[in-house]
Write an enzyme that holds these catalytic residues in place. Structure first.
Site, short mmCIF file in Angstrom:
data_model
loop_
_atom_site.label_atom_id
_atom_site.label_comp_id
_atom_site.label_asym_id
_atom_site.label_seq_id
_atom_site.Cartn_x
_atom_site.Cartn_y
_atom_site.Cartn_z
N ASP A 143 -14.79 -8.94 38.44
CA ASP A 143 -15.76 -8.12 37.70
C ASP A 143 -15.36 -6.64 37.67
O ASP A 143 -16.08 -5.81 37.13
CB ASP A 143 -17.16 -8.26 38.33
CG ASP A 143 -17.17 -7.84 39.80
OD1 ASP A 143 -16.12 -7.40 40.31
OD2 ASP A 143 -18.24 -7.94 40.43
N GLY A 144 -14.22 -6.30 38.27
CA GLY A 144 -13.73 -4.93 38.20
C GLY A 144 -13.96 -4.12 39.47
O GLY A 144 -13.42 -3.03 39.62
N GLU A 145 -14.75 -4.65 40.40
CA GLU A 145 -14.98 -3.89 41.63
C GLU A 145 -13.70 -3.78 42.45
O GLU A 145 -12.84 -4.66 42.40
CB GLU A 145 -16.07 -4.57 42.48
CG GLU A 145 -17.46 -4.29 41.96
CD GLU A 145 -18.54 -4.89 42.86
OE1 GLU A 145 -18.21 -5.47 43.91
OE2 GLU A 145 -19.72 -4.78 42.47
N ARG A 195 -15.03 21.47 38.99
CA ARG A 195 -15.44 22.53 38.06
C ARG A 195 -16.91 22.90 38.21
O ARG A 195 -17.27 24.06 38.06
CB ARG A 195 -15.16 22.10 36.61
CG ARG A 195 -13.81 22.57 36.16
CD ARG A 195 -13.51 22.10 34.80
NE ARG A 195 -13.49 20.65 34.76
CZ ARG A 195 -12.96 19.94 33.77
NH1 ARG A 195 -12.41 20.55 32.76
NH2 ARG A 195 -12.96 18.64 33.80
N GLN A 196 -17.75 21.91 38.51
CA GLN A 196 -19.16 22.25 38.73
C GLN A 196 -19.32 22.56 40.21
O GLN A 196 -19.53 21.67 41.04
CB GLN A 196 -20.06 21.09 38.29
CG GLN A 196 -20.08 20.96 36.74
CD GLN A 196 -21.25 20.14 36.26
OE1 GLN A 196 -21.32 18.94 36.53
NE2 GLN A 196 -22.17 20.75 35.55
N ASP A 198 -6.52 33.46 32.24
CA ASP A 198 -7.95 33.81 32.27
C ASP A 198 -8.24 34.58 33.56
O ASP A 198 -7.37 34.70 34.44
CB ASP A 198 -8.86 32.59 32.10
CG ASP A 198 -8.70 31.57 33.21
OD1 ASP A 198 -8.18 31.92 34.28
OD2 ASP A 198 -9.09 30.41 33.00
N LYS A 224 -10.33 35.54 28.21
CA LYS A 224 -10.58 34.29 27.47
C LYS A 224 -12.07 33.98 27.45
O LYS A 224 -12.76 34.19 28.43
CB LYS A 224 -9.82 33.16 28.17
CG LYS A 224 -10.09 31.77 27.67
CD LYS A 224 -9.37 30.73 28.52
CE LYS A 224 -10.25 30.18 29.63
NZ LYS A 224 -9.60 29.15 30.44
N ARG A 237 -14.91 30.81 26.30
CA ARG A 237 -15.01 29.40 25.92
C ARG A 237 -16.20 29.24 24.99
O ARG A 237 -17.34 29.17 25.47
CB ARG A 237 -15.19 28.52 27.16
CG ARG A 237 -13.94 28.38 28.01
CD ARG A 237 -13.89 27.00 28.63
NE ARG A 237 -12.77 26.83 29.55
CZ ARG A 237 -11.59 26.36 29.19
NH1 ARG A 237 -11.34 26.06 27.93
NH2 ARG A 237 -10.65 26.19 30.10
N THR A 265 -6.76 20.52 28.66
CA THR A 265 -6.52 20.29 27.22
C THR A 265 -5.29 21.07 26.76
O THR A 265 -4.76 20.81 25.68
CB THR A 265 -7.71 20.78 26.39
OG1 THR A 265 -7.85 22.20 26.60
CG2 THR A 265 -9.00 20.09 26.78
C1 R5P Z 1 -10.11 27.66 34.07
O1 R5P Z 1 -11.20 27.63 34.47
C2 R5P Z 1 -8.93 26.99 34.69
O2 R5P Z 1 -8.29 27.83 35.57
C3 R5P Z 1 -7.98 26.56 33.62
O3 R5P Z 1 -7.61 27.69 32.87
C4 R5P Z 1 -8.56 25.57 32.69
O4 R5P Z 1 -9.20 24.55 33.39
C5 R5P Z 1 -7.51 25.02 31.77
O5 R5P Z 1 -8.13 24.19 30.87
P1 R5P Z 1 -7.55 23.90 29.43
O6 R5P Z 1 -6.12 23.49 29.59
O7 R5P Z 1 -8.43 22.78 28.92
O8 R5P Z 1 -7.71 25.13 28.62
#
Ligand code: R5P
Length: 310
Positions: free
Chosen positions: A38-40, A96-97, A169, A192, A194, A223
């Site tokens: 089942d994937g577990e 990130r959070q 950034d 930068k 977002r 990304t």
């Molecule tokens: C920023 O908060 C991080 O240091 C990176 O700049 C960021 O996570 C890079 O993300 P992406 O390649 O999606 O721009």
């Protein structure tokens, strides 16, 4: 044998685990990480681990299965009476959070720290956390390793001329400053914004890049938008060769194709994750196996880990 060092690997980055095992001169611990129908996740340790000093290598990048695998493995080792369990997490996901920056959002970095601790880890080794203060989310000892020595060695050997280190950034300025100091260049940064999650817009470039070689350094390329947009702006300001350096090569979505068509001449990353394409002309992958292996030996022998960086 009691207190013997053993390294176990989840399925998120077995190549790195094997490289570390080779550095340590050990075979990987005998275990099976499989799936039920089942994937577990089904984990079984296939050797006696009573009293051993166990290290479990598993980056916790998506999918969340990777995190769950780490937890399941720690639980298995704890119930099999390993003396000490160290979670070696070269990439710490869900970082990130890390604060409530708006109402009604979780703090996932703390949640994951709790999960790893409750599963039974005695210590954690991790690399280039998205925010260094995440260390404090753990109430168990944590060794925070920097990939900088590996990246710096490469850049020192492959760069010459007038150099500017750019932070793509504000968050990466500290990393940029350290690189500029070691490489003997000046420091600049990109302002930068977002407009939406995962999009990047360059508002301003601070620093003189005209006729200079530029290295942009960051903890992660996700990304690729931050690096790509920054490189575009820097090129327009007259930079010569533009390179990028980052610890974690997440390369989500169309990142690879976009990076390939960007102003970046070379993108240097490490193998904390296994997502960088081997053999690419533009992308150079450096191994952190020696660094992590050395940290593991030092932890096992109760020697200083910080002296790895001086
Ligand atoms: C920023 O908060 C991080 O240091 C990176 O700049 C960021 O996570 C890079 O993300 P992406 O390649 O999606 O721009």
């Amino acid at each position: 044998m009691a207190n013997e060092l053993r390294l176990f690997s989840g399925t998120a980055n077995p190549v790195l685990a094997q490289e570390i095992a080779d550095y340590l001169g050990l075979g990987l611990g005998k275990a099976e990480v499989e799936r039920f129908n089942d994937g577990e996740i089904r984990f079984a340790i296939l050797e006696n681990v009573r009293g051993v000093d166990a290290f479990v290598l598993q980056p916790t990048a998506p999918p969340a299965e990777n995190l769950l695998e780490l937890l399941v493995m720690i639980d298995g080792l704890r119930r099999a009476s390993a003396r000490r369990i160290t979670a070696v997490v070269p990439y710490f996901g869900y970082a990130r959070q890390d604060r409530k920056d708006r109402p009604r959002v979780p703090i996932t970095a703390k949640l994951v720290a709790n999960l790893i601790t409750v599963a039974g880890a005695d210590r954690v080794v991790t690399m280039d956390l998205h925010a260094p203060q995440i260390q404090g989310f753990f109430d168990i000892p944590l060794d925070h390793i920097y990939a900088a020595p590996v990246l710096l060695r490469y850049f020192t050997q492959h760069l010459s001329g007038d150099l500017v280190v750019m932070a793509p950034d504000i968050g990466s300025i500290k990393m940029g400053r350290a690189f500029a100091k070691r490489l003997g260049g000046s420091l600049g940064f990109v302002d930068k914004r977002r407009p939406r999650a995962d999009e990047a817009e360059v508002m301003n470039v601070v620093g003189d890049v005209l006729g200079k070689n530029v290295i942009m350094v960051d903890d992660i390329i996700n990304t690729g938008n931050s690096m790509i947009e920054a490189a575009k702006a820097i090129k327009q300001l007259g930079a010569k060769k533009i390179m990028a350096g980052a610890t974690h090569a997440m390369f989500s979505g169309e990142a690879l194709a976009k990076l390939d068509g960007s102003e970046l001449e070379q993108i240097v990353v490490t193998n904390t994750l296994d997502r960088a394409p081997i053999g690419s002309e533009k992308i150079k992958i450096l191994s952190v196996a020696e660094l992590l292996g050395e940290a593991i030996v030092r932890i096992h022998e109760e020697r200083s880990v910080s002296s790895l960086f001086v």
